[in-house]
Scaffold this active site. Structure first.
Site, PDB file in Angstrom:
ATOM      1  N   LYS A 120       0.819  -1.218   0.000  1.00 58.84           N
ATOM      2  CA  LYS A 120       0.000   0.000   0.000  1.00 58.84           C
ATOM      3  C   LYS A 120       0.853   1.268   0.000  1.00 58.84           C
ATOM      4  CE  LYS A 120      -4.205  -2.099   1.697  1.00 58.84           C
ATOM      5  NZ  LYS A 120      -3.744  -3.502   1.841  1.00 58.84           N
TER       6      LYS A 120
HETATM    7  C1  LIG Z   1      -4.338  -4.555   1.173  1.00 53.97           C
HETATM    8  C2  LIG Z   1      -3.548  -5.808   1.008  1.00 53.97           C
HETATM    9  C3  LIG Z   1      -3.915  -6.820   0.090  1.00 53.97           C
HETATM   10  C4  LIG Z   1      -5.177  -6.730  -0.741  1.00 53.97           C
HETATM   11  O1  LIG Z   1      -5.108  -5.755  -1.730  1.00 53.97           O
HETATM   12  P1  LIG Z   1      -6.458  -5.217  -2.458  1.00 53.97           P
HETATM   13  O2  LIG Z   1      -6.013  -4.076  -3.250  1.00 53.97           O
HETATM   14  O3  LIG Z   1      -7.399  -4.843  -1.330  1.00 53.97           O
HETATM   15  O4  LIG Z   1      -6.993  -6.349  -3.257  1.00 53.97           O
HETATM   16  C5  LIG Z   1      -3.099  -7.928  -0.035  1.00 53.97           C
HETATM   17  N1  LIG Z   1      -1.994  -8.076   0.718  1.00 53.97           N
HETATM   18  C6  LIG Z   1      -1.597  -7.135   1.614  1.00 53.97           C
HETATM   19  C7  LIG Z   1      -0.384  -7.371   2.425  1.00 53.97           C
HETATM   20  C8  LIG Z   1      -2.361  -5.967   1.785  1.00 53.97           C
HETATM   21  O5  LIG Z   1      -1.970  -5.050   2.692  1.00 53.97           O
END
Ligand SMILES: *Cc1c(COP(=O)(O)O)cnc(C)c1O
Length: 477
Positions: A120
């Protein structure tokens, strides 16, 4: 480039006009009016670019209302300032998203080298710089209110810390996060970051955010905003690393690749879908879920059936524990030929607590053209995959990435490199790593001992009025 709402009842807007908001006023999600198409000659030129030059090449197609020199500076400030410094030993951190080859044709694209060790950061750091730029231009401020059980909250705080005209009020469930996660968030001493540990569960924190957002007068008066995964700029920023990963895994633009994406809210893989629509040679988008398999179910059956919150499994890949996928409407909009009336009808069923079933419709007949396949993973699969990747390749992966590798292995095709997106580092989920390998994950040197740093957190009851009073008090300072 203008943006329209998937529900079709909101005016088209420019990038900067949708940057600070969430949903479109008609309840839909914003998407570009049309996807920019990348020519073969451009793809050839882009192959040799650095991450930030590539980011500019991609994002300047989507962001046309910020002068090019300013946009380039914001992108350089995001990707060339050394914050993506946690690459695996031996990888080039300057690549920002280095590729690790497990064996010929099987790769990990490292997306979790940013300050909070989860993917993120890739988009959120850019969002922080874009927010500051646009707020400054407009003479506005924003107070971001969110609830987190871990990854999103810390990524938001590290992106917004020290930013002018931005405050962050982040609610987390008291005592429910790991000591490492608490230390990451609560040790921030920036004056514009407010951590509030709520006596209760994550859902209680989430309910408070909803209650405050539903108070229209308070929301407008205190300029309350959010940075959740439906934010278009976050999706756009994520498109970049699909190009980067493609170039790293291939030697010519004649080749195709497959990407496997550990998925929850469909934000990450939605960016992959957009990269493919732009003409990037992606043969397959492999969607991986954990036990919360609402998306796997859709791609296998054509039925989208969001779960009740009480049906959501608490798993060892917690950032994928979702009951519905908030970005999914973007993909369905493309699948149904961008007909907003169809979207309004489908989401009327979803919002009434129901499901929709595309089997037998002309929409479902088109699904094959979008390149998706899917699969799901369980706690047992996760442990076995973490062990297998460690024993076979000497590479330690986190629980979410393990879900990706598990599903990827079931979908490999001859001659097509499989790139699994690595969405977090193992140290964030140390307990499960310990369970799988009998050893603790290594921690980046600069995060050694963060649990003993002084923490700044307010512990409060799960009471929306009290939280509003707290926000109001700190907005006056
Ligand atoms: C947020 C997250 C996901 C999922 O991603 P999306 O964009 O919500 O599909 C997968 N793995 C980790 C470690 C995350 O923080």
């Amino acid at each position: 480039m203008r943006y329209l709402s998937t529900r079709g009842l909101a005016p088209a807007e420019q990038f900067c006009d949708i940057l600070l908001g969430g949903l479109a006023p008609d309840g839909g999600l914003y998407l570009p009016e049309s996807y920019p198409v990348v020519s073969a000659a451009e793809l050839t030129r882009w192959r040799g670019l650095s991450y930030s030059d590539l980011a500019f090449a991609v994002l300047s197609r989507f962001i046309t209302d910020i002068p090019a020199t300013d946009l380039a500076a914001l992108i350089r400030k995001t990707y060339d300032a050394g914050v993506y410094c946690h690459a695996r030993a031996g990888r080039n951190a300057a690549d920002i998203t280095p590729l690790t080859t497990l064996e010929p044709g099987l790769h990990l694209l490292e997306l979790s080298n940013g300050p909070t060790l989860a993917f993120k950061d890739m988009a959120m750091q850019l969002l922080g710089n874009l927010f500051e730029y646009v707020l400054e231009k407009r003479g506005e401020t924003i107070n971001i209110l969110g609830a987190t059980s871990g990854d999103t909250g810390s990524a938001a705080e590290y992106a917004m810390r020290g930013k002018h005209n931005v405050r962050v009020f982040m609610l987390s469930p008291e005592g429910k996060m790991s000591a490492f996660q608490r230390a990451q968030m609560y040790s921030l001493q920036d004056a514009n970051i407010f951590n509030i540990a709520v006596r209760g569960m994550f859902d209680d924190a989430q309910d408070i955010v909803k209650a405050v957002s539903n108070d229209a007068a308070f929301k407008a008066g205190y300029k309350i905003g959010a940075v959740n995964s439906i934010n278009w700029a976050r999706v756009a920023a994520q498109v970049v690393y699909y190009f980067k990963g493609y170039f790293a895994a291939t030697t010519s633009n004649e080749q195709q690749v497959a990407f496997c994406v550990p998925s929850g809210n469909f934000g990450n893989i939605c960016a992959g879908h957009i990269a493919r629509m732009m003409g990037l040679p992606i043969a397959r988008l492999v969607l991986a879920t954990n036990e919360n398999d609402v998306l796997d179910e859709f791609f296998r059956t054509g039925i989208y059936r969001p779960r009740r919150t009480s049906e959501t499994h608490v798993t060892s890949s917690p950032s994928m524990d979702i009951s519905k996928a908030s970005n999914f409407e973007r993909f369905i909009f493309d699948l149904v030929g961008r007909d907003p009336a169809v979207i309004r009808d489908l989401w009327r069923q979803v919002e009434a607590g129901g499901a929709f079933d595309l089997r037998g419709t002309p929409h479902w007949a088109r699904i094959g053209g979008f390149g998706f396949v899917s699969g799901s993973s369980s706690h047992t699969d996760r442990l076995a995959t973490i062990r297998e990747v460690w024993q076979k390749y000497g590479t330690m992966i986190d629980t979410h990435t393990a879900d990706g590798v598990k599903v990827a292995l079931a979908h490999r095709e001859a001659g097509i490199p499989m790139v699994v997106l690595e969405t977090a580092q193992p140290v964030k989920f140390a307990e499960t790593i310990q369970e799988a390998l009998g050893r603790a994950p290594v921690r980046p040197a600069d995060l050694e001992g963060i649990e003993s740093l002084p923490q700044r957190v307010e512990i409060m009851d799960a009471d929306a009025e009290a939280i509003k009073a707290f926000v109001a008090r700190h907005c006056r300072d």
